[in-house]
Scaffold this motif. Structure first.
Motif, PDB file in Angstrom:
ATOM      1  N   VAL A 151     -49.813  -3.225 -13.443  1.00  0.00           N
ATOM      2  CA  VAL A 151     -50.400  -4.602 -13.297  1.00  0.00           C
ATOM      3  C   VAL A 151     -50.410  -5.374 -14.633  1.00  0.00           C
ATOM      4  CG1 VAL A 151     -52.185  -5.995 -12.400  1.00  0.00           C
ATOM      5  CG2 VAL A 151     -51.466  -4.293 -10.960  1.00  0.00           C
ATOM      6  N   ARG A 206     -57.570  -0.888 -10.356  1.00  0.00           N
ATOM      7  CA  ARG A 206     -56.430  -1.832 -10.804  1.00  0.00           C
ATOM      8  C   ARG A 206     -55.000  -1.280 -10.254  1.00  0.00           C
ATOM      9  NH1 ARG A 206     -55.069  -2.928 -16.608  1.00  0.00           N
ATOM     10  NH2 ARG A 206     -54.346  -0.796 -16.183  1.00  0.00           N
ATOM     11  N   TYR A 209     -62.756  -8.834  -5.636  1.00  0.00           N
ATOM     12  CA  TYR A 209     -61.552  -9.145  -6.380  1.00  0.00           C
ATOM     13  C   TYR A 209     -60.347  -9.007  -5.155  1.00  0.00           C
ATOM     14  CZ  TYR A 209     -59.501  -4.554  -5.753  1.00  0.00           C
ATOM     15  OH  TYR A 209     -59.206  -3.117  -5.246  1.00  0.00           O
ATOM     16  N   ARG A 210     -59.582 -10.016  -5.351  1.00  0.00           N
ATOM     17  CA  ARG A 210     -58.372 -10.381  -4.356  1.00  0.00           C
ATOM     18  C   ARG A 210     -57.155  -9.718  -5.026  1.00  0.00           C
ATOM     19  NH1 ARG A 210     -59.564 -13.171   0.068  1.00  0.00           N
ATOM     20  NH2 ARG A 210     -61.427 -14.185   0.148  1.00  0.00           N
ATOM     21  N   GLN A 211     -57.056  -9.864  -6.180  1.00  0.00           N
ATOM     22  CA  GLN A 211     -55.765  -9.389  -6.930  1.00  0.00           C
ATOM     23  C   GLN A 211     -55.920  -8.570  -7.966  1.00  0.00           C
ATOM     24  OE1 GLN A 211     -52.573 -10.278  -6.045  1.00  0.00           O
ATOM     25  NE2 GLN A 211     -53.395 -11.868  -4.530  1.00  0.00           N
ATOM     26  N   ARG A 261     -54.866  -8.100 -10.804  1.00  0.00           N
ATOM     27  CA  ARG A 261     -55.152  -8.415 -12.102  1.00  0.00           C
ATOM     28  C   ARG A 261     -56.573  -8.968 -12.353  1.00  0.00           C
ATOM     29  NH1 ARG A 261     -51.343  -9.628 -15.446  1.00  0.00           N
ATOM     30  NH2 ARG A 261     -49.983  -9.247 -14.023  1.00  0.00           N
ATOM     31  N   GLU A 262     -57.313  -9.205 -11.523  1.00  0.00           N
ATOM     32  CA  GLU A 262     -58.813  -9.805 -11.759  1.00  0.00           C
ATOM     33  C   GLU A 262     -59.678  -8.705 -12.352  1.00  0.00           C
ATOM     34  OE1 GLU A 262     -60.359 -11.469  -8.053  1.00  0.00           O
ATOM     35  OE2 GLU A 262     -58.523 -12.215  -7.565  1.00  0.00           O
TER      36      GLU A 262
END
Length: 320
Positions: A103, A222, A290-292, A294-295
């Motif tokens: 990611v 992540r 977090y949803r993605q 990358r966050e």
């Protein structure tokens, strides 16, 4: 349409298989200094600096003098080792293919932009530089047994992702990070400056290790989906997202229990360390909401910087 075509080609150029020996060479443009700096993963360097700051503060509890030269040498060893292990991870993960669809920013080896051998040599150069500075510390302090500690640190740095059975691929990463970023780094720094290990050093070592483990958890959270695909058995892969979120929260908040102990005993200035919660709590919130993937890079960076802020304010409390 032309712009769309260019974007498509760009995305395609960034998809590579992990092992440079098994994929076609894909041009991504010349490698720049920015790429090498990115591979050094500067956001992880606070984790190398913080234990030295804490260890130096604990040393001054015993010996009120600041042994500046030795402290700076310890700092150099820590930073050089951290950069070395980051390049070693780039090399080892790249040739295994575990960085193929990561990611975060593309790695040098996995992207195929730099020959794997060159990345390996870079890692070995940083390990060698750390060894030279470490040897200078040993000569200066006459603590010859510390050579074994230094050697073990380099071996642990390499086998995190290197070798046939890297411990980072078998849910042992957090344990080794706690030992070497916490206990070894803080206690070693204190010992070479004061030749003593007060209780403050042990407590500080625990806090440094917990912050380092929290950063590793955020990183592995992540990458959990990609790690599952490539059979990289991190602790996060084994225990799942929810348990990782709980563990991360415990790891970043537990150091503040040590802060309260310091503040209630001999170091009232330690109450100021609680200000670091202003950065830690947002990191916890991101990890839980977090949803993605990358966050989580933001949570990782906040936690890493929080470890340094925590160390700096704790140092102030110990020496004031």
């Amino acid at each position: 349409m032309a712009g769309s075509s260019k974007r498509t080609r760009k995305r395609a150029s960034q998809r590579t298989s992990g092992n440079p020996a098994r994929r076609p060479v894909i041009e991504l443009g010349p490698v720049t200094a920015k790429d090498w700096i990115g591979a050094a993963r500067l956001r992880t360097l606070p984790l190398a600096v913080a234990p030295v700051v804490l260890g130096t503060g604990a040393a001054q509890v015993v010996d009120h003098r600041l042994h500046g030269v030795i402290a700076l040498a310890c700092l150099a060893v820590a930073v050089l080792l951290q950069i070395g292990v980051n390049f070693a991870n780039d090399y080892s993960d790249g040739i295994r293919g575990t960085d193929a669809e990561r990611v975060g920013p593309a790695r040098l080896t996995a992207s195929g932009r730099v020959p794997a051998r060159r990345v390996l040599i870079t890692a070995l150069i940083f390990f060698a530089l750390a060894a030279v500075v470490g040897l200078a510390i040993v000569i200066r302090t006459q603590q010859w047994w510390m050579l074994a500690v230094g050697a073990l640190s380099i071996v642990a740095a390499w086998f995190y992702t290197g070798g046939k059975r890297p411990y980072g691929y078998n849910a042992m990463g957090e344990l080794f990070v706690f030992v070497f970023f916490g206990l070894v780094a803080v206690l070693g720094t204190t010992w070479v400056q004061a030749l003593a290990l007060p209780a403050e050093a042990w407590l500080a070592a625990v806090t440094a290790g917990l912050f380092a483990c929290a950063v590793l958890l955020a990183n592995n959270l992540r990458d959990i989906d990609q790690d599952r695909k490539v059979s990289k058995r991190t602790l996060t892969v084994l225990i799942g997202r929810r348990a990782t979120q709980v563990l991360f929260t415990l790891f970043v908040l537990a150091p503040f229990a040590v802060t309260v102990v310091f503040a209630l005993t001999l170091y009232p200035v330690a109450w100021l360390v609680l200000l670091v919660l202003l950065a830690v709590l947002p990191a916890v919130l991101i990890v839980w909401t977090y949803r993605q993937p990358r966050e989580l890079i933001i949570a990782l960076s906040l936690t890493s910087l929080s470890s340094l802020a925590y160390a700096g304010l704790t140092y102030w409390a110990l020496v004031s």
